[in-house]
Scaffold this active site. Structure first.
Site, mmCIF file in Angstrom:
data_model
loop_
_atom_site.group_PDB
_atom_site.id
_atom_site.type_symbol
_atom_site.label_atom_id
_atom_site.label_comp_id
_atom_site.label_asym_id
_atom_site.label_seq_id
_atom_site.Cartn_x
_atom_site.Cartn_y
_atom_site.Cartn_z
ATOM 1 N N GLU A 98 -27.209 -82.409 -92.772
ATOM 2 C CA GLU A 98 -28.269 -82.688 -93.750
ATOM 3 C C GLU A 98 -28.512 -81.465 -94.618
ATOM 4 O O GLU A 98 -28.311 -80.327 -94.174
ATOM 5 C CB GLU A 98 -29.573 -83.013 -93.000
ATOM 6 C CG GLU A 98 -29.878 -84.486 -92.897
ATOM 7 C CD GLU A 98 -30.383 -85.116 -94.196
ATOM 8 O OE1 GLU A 98 -30.094 -84.612 -95.302
ATOM 9 O OE2 GLU A 98 -31.063 -86.141 -94.098
ATOM 10 N N ASP A 99 -29.000 -81.704 -95.823
ATOM 11 C CA ASP A 99 -29.385 -80.578 -96.681
ATOM 12 C C ASP A 99 -30.730 -79.995 -96.252
ATOM 13 O O ASP A 99 -30.890 -78.792 -96.126
ATOM 14 C CB ASP A 99 -29.430 -81.016 -98.156
ATOM 15 C CG ASP A 99 -30.223 -82.307 -98.396
ATOM 16 O OD1 ASP A 99 -30.756 -82.891 -97.424
ATOM 17 O OD2 ASP A 99 -30.295 -82.739 -99.555
ATOM 18 N N ASP A 102 -37.426 -82.614 -93.955
ATOM 19 C CA ASP A 102 -38.786 -82.477 -94.463
ATOM 20 C C ASP A 102 -39.702 -83.215 -93.477
ATOM 21 O O ASP A 102 -40.037 -82.671 -92.430
ATOM 22 C CB ASP A 102 -38.771 -83.090 -95.874
ATOM 23 C CG ASP A 102 -40.055 -82.915 -96.636
ATOM 24 O OD1 ASP A 102 -40.736 -81.915 -96.409
ATOM 25 O OD2 ASP A 102 -40.379 -83.773 -97.468
ATOM 26 N N PHE A 151 -41.083 -77.057 -103.033
ATOM 27 C CA PHE A 151 -39.997 -77.938 -103.468
ATOM 28 C C PHE A 151 -38.830 -77.087 -103.959
ATOM 29 O O PHE A 151 -38.959 -76.331 -104.923
ATOM 30 C CB PHE A 151 -40.472 -78.897 -104.558
ATOM 31 C CG PHE A 151 -39.491 -79.982 -104.823
ATOM 32 C CD1 PHE A 151 -39.423 -81.090 -103.988
ATOM 33 C CD2 PHE A 151 -38.602 -79.901 -105.883
ATOM 34 C CE1 PHE A 151 -38.482 -82.103 -104.206
ATOM 35 C CE2 PHE A 151 -37.664 -80.899 -106.117
ATOM 36 C CZ PHE A 151 -37.609 -82.000 -105.277
ATOM 37 N N ARG A 164 -28.265 -79.672 -108.750
ATOM 38 C CA ARG A 164 -27.462 -79.721 -107.521
ATOM 39 C C ARG A 164 -26.360 -78.669 -107.530
ATOM 40 O O ARG A 164 -25.899 -78.225 -106.490
ATOM 41 C CB ARG A 164 -26.796 -81.097 -107.377
ATOM 42 C CG ARG A 164 -27.758 -82.236 -107.063
ATOM 43 C CD ARG A 164 -26.940 -83.443 -106.617
ATOM 44 N NE ARG A 164 -27.677 -84.696 -106.676
ATOM 45 C CZ ARG A 164 -28.458 -85.166 -105.707
ATOM 46 N NH1 ARG A 164 -28.626 -84.458 -104.613
ATOM 47 N NH2 ARG A 164 -29.054 -86.326 -105.829
HETATM 48 P P1 5GP Z 1 -37.394 -86.608 -94.938
HETATM 49 O O1 5GP Z 1 -37.058 -85.538 -93.940
HETATM 50 O O2 5GP Z 1 -38.794 -86.413 -95.476
HETATM 51 O O3 5GP Z 1 -37.180 -88.001 -94.428
HETATM 52 O O4 5GP Z 1 -36.474 -86.541 -96.202
HETATM 53 C C1 5GP Z 1 -35.559 -85.581 -96.432
HETATM 54 C C2 5GP Z 1 -35.023 -85.777 -97.831
HETATM 55 O O5 5GP Z 1 -36.070 -85.555 -98.789
HETATM 56 C C3 5GP Z 1 -33.963 -84.754 -98.138
HETATM 57 O O6 5GP Z 1 -32.681 -85.183 -97.753
HETATM 58 C C4 5GP Z 1 -34.141 -84.580 -99.636
HETATM 59 O O7 5GP Z 1 -33.415 -85.579 -100.314
HETATM 60 C C5 5GP Z 1 -35.624 -84.819 -99.881
HETATM 61 N N1 5GP Z 1 -36.364 -83.537 -99.941
HETATM 62 C C6 5GP Z 1 -37.281 -83.095 -99.068
HETATM 63 N N2 5GP Z 1 -37.762 -81.884 -99.423
HETATM 64 C C7 5GP Z 1 -37.101 -81.544 -100.555
HETATM 65 C C8 5GP Z 1 -37.126 -80.384 -101.409
HETATM 66 O O8 5GP Z 1 -37.843 -79.381 -101.227
HETATM 67 N N3 5GP Z 1 -36.294 -80.416 -102.487
HETATM 68 C C9 5GP Z 1 -35.475 -81.474 -102.764
HETATM 69 N N4 5GP Z 1 -34.704 -81.368 -103.847
HETATM 70 N N5 5GP Z 1 -35.420 -82.567 -101.976
HETATM 71 C C10 5GP Z 1 -36.223 -82.600 -100.887
#
Ligand code: 5GP
Length: 182
Positions: A98-99, A102, A151, A164
């Protein structure tokens, strides 16, 4: 520096060093095991591309596309699979790449979905961890960097599909959110 990047949070050099360390750890931990790296499109692509070249083991990789209901910056936890894996996973160890984690809601759903397919194991590697915002019970098995609740963009992470391709992780200025909308 890009007009809307307020500051660089993680430099290209630091990303490279940490990804090499993670690759070495995975090389140790998965020696002798059949490994499938599962990338979540699109954000994980640059990280995964660098990571796999630091893993000195035979491996396979595949991708999934997930869509979370909710807007682009807020995950709802209800997830649709838009692209699934190509093959069954009963004889492999899955490492989800995963990137960023959150809330963790997307990953919690995915991990449960994959476990139901009876792979040998399911673990998670994330480049970034925003633990302060966690809603689901998810702790990554491997984490590149713990970051504050800001963010971020770059190295695969986008804002409205832009940024990206930045080679570093940066914090977006407030003006970008105001001028371009959420
Ligand atoms: P979660 O963990 O809330 O289900 O979602 C994770 C996804 O939310 C990540 O894969 C990404 O696409 C998006 N996301 C969460 N925080 C950030 C952030 O700080 N920057 C960006 N660009 N995307 C984020």
């Amino acid at each position: 520096m890009e007009k809307y990047i307020g500051r660089v949070l993680i430099s290209r050099e630091d990303l490279g060093k940490r990804v090499a360390e993670l690759g070495a750890e995975i090389t140790r931990d998965y020696a002798g095991k059949k490994l499938l790296i599962l990338g979540i499109l699109k954000g994980a692509v640059p990280f995964m591309a660098d990571l796999i070249r630091e893993i000195k083991l035979p491996l396979a990789y595949d991708f999934m596309i997930l869509s979370s209901y909710g807007d682009s910056t807020q995950s709802s936890g209800v997830v649709r699979i838009l692209r699934d894996l190509e093959s069954s996973v009963e004889d492999v160890h899955i490492l989800i790449a995963e990137d960023i984690i959150d809330t963790g809601l997307t990953l919690k759903y995915l991990r449960e979905n994959l476990r139901a397919r009876n792979p040998l194991s399911v673990k998670v590697i994330t480049l970034l961890d925003k633990a302060a915002r966690r809603k689901a019970d998810i702790t990554p098995d491997y984490n590149g960097f713990s970051i504050p609740d800001e963010f971020v963009v770059g190295y695969g992470l986008d804002f409205n599909e832009k940024y990206r391709n930045l080679p570093y992780i940066g914090v977006l200025k407030q003006e970008a959110h105001e001028e371009e909308g959420p």
